[in-house]
Design a protein around this motif. Structure first.
Motif, PDB file in Angstrom:
ATOM      1  N   ASP A 148       0.848  -1.175   0.000  1.00  0.00           N
ATOM      2  CA  ASP A 148       0.000   0.000   0.000  1.00  0.00           C
ATOM      3  C   ASP A 148       0.887   1.229   0.000  1.00  0.00           C
ATOM      4  OD1 ASP A 148      -1.616   2.252   1.321  1.00  0.00           O
ATOM      5  OD2 ASP A 148      -3.146   0.738   0.950  1.00  0.00           O
ATOM      6  N   SER A 149       0.727   2.139  -0.964  1.00  0.00           N
ATOM      7  CA  SER A 149       1.625   3.278  -1.136  1.00  0.00           C
ATOM      8  C   SER A 149       1.556   4.247   0.034  1.00  0.00           C
ATOM      9  CB  SER A 149       1.309   4.003  -2.440  1.00  0.00           C
ATOM     10  OG  SER A 149      -0.003   4.516  -2.390  1.00  0.00           O
ATOM     11  N   ILE A 150       0.459   4.293   0.745  1.00  0.00           N
ATOM     12  CA  ILE A 150       0.314   5.256   1.827  1.00  0.00           C
ATOM     13  C   ILE A 150       0.657   4.636   3.174  1.00  0.00           C
ATOM     14  CG2 ILE A 150      -1.341   6.729   3.047  1.00  0.00           C
ATOM     15  CD1 ILE A 150      -2.824   7.059   0.411  1.00  0.00           C
ATOM     16  N   THR A 151       0.101   3.426   3.444  1.00  0.00           N
ATOM     17  CA  THR A 151       0.295   2.819   4.761  1.00  0.00           C
ATOM     18  C   THR A 151       1.535   1.941   4.841  1.00  0.00           C
ATOM     19  OG1 THR A 151      -1.021   0.886   4.202  1.00  0.00           O
ATOM     20  CG2 THR A 151      -2.197   2.799   5.077  1.00  0.00           C
ATOM     21  N   GLY A 152       2.042   1.488   3.682  1.00  0.00           N
ATOM     22  CA  GLY A 152       3.185   0.588   3.684  1.00  0.00           C
ATOM     23  C   GLY A 152       2.807  -0.846   4.030  1.00  0.00           C
ATOM     24  N   GLU A 153       1.475  -1.166   4.065  1.00  0.00           N
ATOM     25  CA  GLU A 153       1.046  -2.523   4.383  1.00  0.00           C
ATOM     26  C   GLU A 153       1.294  -3.433   3.182  1.00  0.00           C
ATOM     27  OE1 GLU A 153      -2.564  -1.782   7.558  1.00  0.00           O
ATOM     28  OE2 GLU A 153      -3.027  -1.723   5.398  1.00  0.00           O
ATOM     29  N   VAL A 154       1.864  -4.606   3.480  1.00  0.00           N
ATOM     30  CA  VAL A 154       2.201  -5.578   2.450  1.00  0.00           C
ATOM     31  C   VAL A 154       1.149  -6.677   2.488  1.00  0.00           C
ATOM     32  CG1 VAL A 154       3.947  -7.166   1.554  1.00  0.00           C
ATOM     33  CG2 VAL A 154       4.653  -5.065   2.733  1.00  0.00           C
ATOM     34  N   SER A 155       0.609  -7.020   1.317  1.00  0.00           N
ATOM     35  CA  SER A 155      -0.409  -8.072   1.214  1.00  0.00           C
ATOM     36  C   SER A 155      -0.160  -8.864  -0.050  1.00  0.00           C
ATOM     37  CB  SER A 155      -1.810  -7.465   1.199  1.00  0.00           C
ATOM     38  OG  SER A 155      -1.945  -6.556   0.111  1.00  0.00           O
ATOM     39  N   LEU A 156      -0.908  -9.954  -0.195  1.00  0.00           N
ATOM     40  CA  LEU A 156      -0.802 -10.804  -1.375  1.00  0.00           C
ATOM     41  C   LEU A 156      -1.698 -10.279  -2.480  1.00  0.00           C
ATOM     42  CD1 LEU A 156      -0.943 -14.282   0.398  1.00  0.00           C
ATOM     43  CD2 LEU A 156       1.087 -13.170  -0.521  1.00  0.00           C
ATOM     44  N   THR A 157      -1.420 -10.707  -3.706  1.00  0.00           N
ATOM     45  CA  THR A 157      -2.245 -10.362  -4.861  1.00  0.00           C
ATOM     46  C   THR A 157      -3.081 -11.574  -5.254  1.00  0.00           C
ATOM     47  OG1 THR A 157      -0.562 -11.047  -6.453  1.00  0.00           O
ATOM     48  CG2 THR A 157      -0.441  -8.773  -5.633  1.00  0.00           C
ATOM     49  N   GLU A 158      -3.857 -11.416  -6.327  1.00  0.00           N
ATOM     50  CA  GLU A 158      -4.675 -12.526  -6.820  1.00  0.00           C
ATOM     51  C   GLU A 158      -3.805 -13.703  -7.223  1.00  0.00           C
ATOM     52  OE1 GLU A 158      -7.803 -12.962  -6.927  1.00  0.00           O
ATOM     53  OE2 GLU A 158      -8.646 -10.992  -6.489  1.00  0.00           O
ATOM     54  N   GLU A 159      -2.590 -13.414  -7.694  1.00  0.00           N
ATOM     55  CA  GLU A 159      -1.724 -14.484  -8.184  1.00  0.00           C
ATOM     56  C   GLU A 159      -1.068 -15.259  -7.055  1.00  0.00           C
ATOM     57  OE1 GLU A 159       1.002 -13.006 -11.069  1.00  0.00           O
ATOM     58  OE2 GLU A 159      -0.510 -11.853 -12.146  1.00  0.00           O
ATOM     59  N   SER A 160      -1.294 -14.817  -5.820  1.00  0.00           N
ATOM     60  CA  SER A 160      -0.657 -15.498  -4.690  1.00  0.00           C
ATOM     61  C   SER A 160      -1.272 -16.853  -4.406  1.00  0.00           C
ATOM     62  CB  SER A 160      -0.760 -14.626  -3.442  1.00  0.00           C
ATOM     63  OG  SER A 160      -2.124 -14.461  -3.082  1.00  0.00           O
ATOM     64  N   SER A 161      -2.381 -17.170  -5.095  1.00  0.00           N
ATOM     65  CA  SER A 161      -2.994 -18.488  -4.886  1.00  0.00           C
ATOM     66  C   SER A 161      -2.068 -19.607  -5.318  1.00  0.00           C
ATOM     67  CB  SER A 161      -4.318 -18.561  -5.672  1.00  0.00           C
ATOM     68  OG  SER A 161      -4.086 -18.357  -7.063  1.00  0.00           O
ATOM     69  N   THR A 162      -1.016 -19.265  -6.058  1.00  0.00           N
ATOM     70  CA  THR A 162      -0.053 -20.290  -6.517  1.00  0.00           C
ATOM     71  C   THR A 162       1.162 -20.386  -5.596  1.00  0.00           C
ATOM     72  OG1 THR A 162       0.988 -18.654  -7.974  1.00  0.00           O
ATOM     73  CG2 THR A 162      -0.770 -19.989  -8.907  1.00  0.00           C
ATOM     74  N   LEU A 163       1.099 -19.682  -4.450  1.00  0.00           N
ATOM     75  CA  LEU A 163       2.226 -19.785  -3.509  1.00  0.00           C
ATOM     76  C   LEU A 163       2.470 -21.237  -3.113  1.00  0.00           C
ATOM     77  CD1 LEU A 163       1.861 -16.802  -1.005  1.00  0.00           C
ATOM     78  CD2 LEU A 163       3.768 -17.248  -2.539  1.00  0.00           C
TER      79      LEU A 163
END
Length: 782
Positions: A148-163
């Motif tokens: 997140d550009s403002i909060t700096g929170e890191v999360s997964l994307t839609e493509e993370s289902s292949t982790l």
């Protein structure tokens, strides 16, 4: 006094900041205090600084400026605020930024990157923006993460289902932080974030099979789930009663009440995992709970009572199938049902019915239901392994026509009936008995007269309640024509016999004798209409009255002919005129003809109406006395004599009467006739002046028949009149007036003439008429 001063000034010193306008005109001994570093000073009312200011080191200064006046020493405060410049580079708070992510995590933050900028937070100088620059390694996709550009929170994307931690268990993310809201001329810093990929125990638990009606105690743990990552809270969703299932903080799922498989045989429970702030962490997992059956439902019939019908001659036949239902699991033996016949009312005879143990088919096992009770009530039970229920079956034995109707005797009579018995007389009543069930179609009897009633003299009336038949007279009897009747009566059911046939016992003979009675004469018509022309020669037969008497010859006589205009033949019944008839005297004659039995006083009568037809035998005549009438000369405008006439004949001959003057030139020149209606006309002068005297105006009155009948008339008087319309001379008596008054005058002679003259003179003396006009004419009788 407040003064704003930018930091990092690089010009010439001393740096004059502002002029102190608060100093009075006469002051002395100006001093600045509150500056421990000796940065500020005052020169000739100007505040100055000796070196640059640093907002990050000290954002503001509070200086005291004092001075002396002529009275005493005074001071005031000067607030110096250092205005920020973007002179600091943002830096990450942690040099080594690390985080971990669990498989199955939704697109929610799993860590946060934090940075610091020493510039003023209230300005864009410290407005930070984060950017993910690169992911290493770039497998299985180059865009597995999002920051997140403002909060700096890191999360997964839609493509993370292949982790897959076995493919890649660690990722390094190159991140950048910029101030100035990420503008191009902003300061920035880069850093590395290490992300560990961990496996997870968050998965759907195995299905659970629970027996219905578990004895407890409750709650009973039935399954468990666990989110292996950060702190989580659990909840349950699904179609089940509230609080039937619950889950603890540790992920243990409990059953809190007994289950009923017949209400719901399985449950699909969604287990939701959330953060403490209510944000869902991962997709819900499903727990399937299947409910095992227990034999807790008794078999039940769809209705408490059944009704069926069996024919009385039926033998060993199926009559009804009863089926009970069991709500237990159809895949278990709990629903296996057996049927039993446990009761029969009435109980005798036994062994009439049976029920199949497995199918519930009820059948008659006797050879016949003949002679049994009309109705039976059966009690049937349905049983499973341990429970049962029952129903009743009402069996109605339907009567069949296996017994023909039978007369109690073969012959009835003889019966005597007088020949003058009126129609509707009951001769006799008989009955044929039937052994079938009373009131049914098999018991009802239809009676017929098979012979002896070809002329339909008799009819049959059946009482449907008792089966008794009455033989009723429907026509008038005649002993002279038929003195004896032998009737063959048959009895049958309205429905066909199912066994046997009709025999002699279903037939009987009825004998009837007609007794002779002396009868009166009978006239062929109740009313005779006869027409006769008036003036017909007497003695002509105008009608023949016909009568019949089976015992003697009728004798005829007339009643009501008071003037003895007619006669009737004593034995012939011929009606004749005794004298010529005049329609003008009487147009209709009504009399009664009496026919008397020659052997008794019995009689019959009929009315005879004789209509007299009109003949043109009357000439039209003038109506009224015109002896004192007069016309004025010279002629008065619209003056006329109204002449009335009549004809005694009917409208056919005397309808419209025609007045016409004699065909004489002088007559037609002097006089004029103007018709008013069918019986009246106006007589007036046709010339302006006629010498006054008594004139005879010859004219004819003719009727409308062909040929017409006519009457010749002479009148009236013409005299000079005064201005009031009175005649100036006496009228003379007309001779030969064809009126009633003139005829009387001729008979009475001179006395009549004198009387007429007196009347005329009296009228001339005492009348006061006005001048004749249209409004004062003789009234016209229309």
């Amino acid at each position: 006094v407040k003064i704003g001063v930018p930091e990092n000034y690089d010009g010439i010193f001393p740096w004059y900041l502002a002029k102190l306008h608060s100093l009075p005109v006469n002051y002395s001994d100006l001093v600045v205090t509150g500056d421990d570093e000796g940065i500020f000073g005052v020169d000739a009312q100007f505040l100055y600084a000796l070196k640059p200011l640093d907002r990050e080191k000290q954002p503001s200064y509070s200086l005291q400026v004092s001075f002396r006046t002529s009275v005493h020493r005074q001071s005031f405060t000067v607030e110096v605020c250092v205005i920020d410049k973007n002179d600091n580079v943002p830096v990450f708070i942690e040099e080594s930024m690390r985080g971990s992510v669990q498989l199955g995590l939704l697109k929610i933050p799993f860590m946060q990157v934090e940075a610091l900028d020493r510039d003023d937070r209230n300005t864009a100088h410290a407005e930070l923006r984060f950017n993910l620059m690169e992911q290493t390694p770039r497998i299985p996709s180059s865009q597995m993460f999002f920051i997140d550009s403002i909060t700096g929170e890191v999360s997964l994307t839609e493509e993370s289902s292949t982790l897959d931690p076995e493919m890649c268990g660690r990722y390094k993310l190159a991140v950048m932080v910029k101030d100035m809201g990420g503008k191009a001329n902003a300061f920035f810093t880069t850093g590395i974030v290490t992300v560990e990929v961990n496996g997870n125990t968050w998965a759907s638990p195995d299905p659970v099979r629970l027996q219905e009606n578990l004895p407890g105690p409750y709650p009973i743990p039935i399954s468990q789930v666990k989110w292996s990552g950060s702190q989580a809270e659990y909840s349950l969703e699904g179609e089940f009663p509230e609080m039937l299932f619950t889950i603890s903080r540790e992920g243990v799922i409990y059953l809190n009440a007994p289950l009923d498989r017949e209400t719901q045989d399985q449950f699909q429970i969604s287990i939701v995992v959330e953060r403490p702030d209510g944000r869902e962490i991962a997709k819900p997992v499903e727990l399937r709970v299947m409910v095992g059956d227990a034999n807790d439902n008794r078999p039940t019939f769809p209705q408490a009572q059944y009704h069926t019908v069996v024919k009385e001659l039926a033998a060993r036949t199926e009559i009804l199938t009863v089926q009970a239902a069991d709500n237990d699991d159809p895949k278990t033996d709990n629903v296996r049902i057996f049927y039993r016949l446990i009761g029969q009312i009435p109980e005798s005879p036994r062994a009439l019915f049976r029920v199949d143990r497995d199918s519930g088919v009820i059948s008659v096992q006797a050879d016949s239901m003949e002679g049994t009770a009309p109705q039976y009530t059966l009690t049937i039970t349905a049983e499973d392994a341990k429970l049962n229920s029952s129903c009743t079956v009402v069996v109605t034995v339907q009567d069949e026509n296996n017994n023909p109707p039978v007369f109690s005797q073969h012959e009835y009579g003889p019966f005597h009936i007088p020949e003058d018995a009126p129609a509707g007389t009951t001769v006799t009543a008989v009955q044929a008995g039937d052994a079938d069930v009373r009131g049914g179609d098999s018991w009802q009897v239809d009676y017929r007269l098979e012979s002896g009633n070809e002329e339909e003299v008799f009819t049959l009336v059946t009482d449907k309640q008792t089966n008794e038949v009455s033989l009723v007279l429907s026509k008038v009897l005649d002993f002279e024509r038929e003195s004896e009747y032998i009737l063959v009566l048959s009895a049958q059911n309205p429905v066909a016999l199912v066994r046997g046939r009709y025999g002699p016992a279903s037939t009987a003979t009825v004998s009837i004798y007609v007794d002779d009675v002396n009868e009166g004469p009978i006239l062929s018509q109740s009313h005779y209409e006869v027409t006769v022309r008036e003036g017909e020669e007497p003695g002509r037969v105008i009608a023949t009255i016909r009568g019949y008497d089976p015992d003697s010859h009728p004798i005829y006589s007339l009643q009501g002919d008071t003037k003895k205009y007619f006669s009737i033949g004593k034995y012939s019944g011929e009606l004749k005129t005794v004298q010529a008839l005049d329609r003008e005297e009487n147009s209709t004659y009504t009399m009664e003809v009496i026919a008397v039995d020659g052997n008794s006083s019995l009689s019959a009568s009929t009315l005879v109406t004789v209509q007299i037809l009109d003949v043109n035998d009357n000439s039209p005549v003038l109506v009224g006395d015109y002896s004192w009438k007069y016309l004025c000369t010279p002629r008065w405008e619209d003056q006329a004599l109204v002449l009335a006439s009549r004809d005694s004949d009917g409208p056919q001959h005397g309808g419209r009467l025609n007045f016409s003057l004699r065909s004489d030139v002088t007559v037609r020149r002097n006089w004029k006739l103007t018709p008013i209606n069918d019986t009246h006309t106006n007589l007036s002068l046709n010339i302006p002046y006629l010498a006054p005297e008594v004139y005879t105006v010859p004219f004819t009155i003719s009727d409308s028949s062909s040929p017409p009948r006519s009457t010749f008339i002479n009148l009236p008087t013409v005299c000079p009149c005064n201005v009031r319309g009175n005649c100036k001379m006496a009228a003379k008596q007309l001779q030969g007036m064809p009126t009633i008054q003139s005829a009387v005058g001729i008979l009475l002679g001179t006395f009549a003439v004198i009387s007429i003259l007196i009347v005329v003179f009296v009228r001339l003396s005492y009348q006061n008429p006005e001048r004749p006009s249209k409004s004062n004419q003789e009234r016209v009788p229309l």
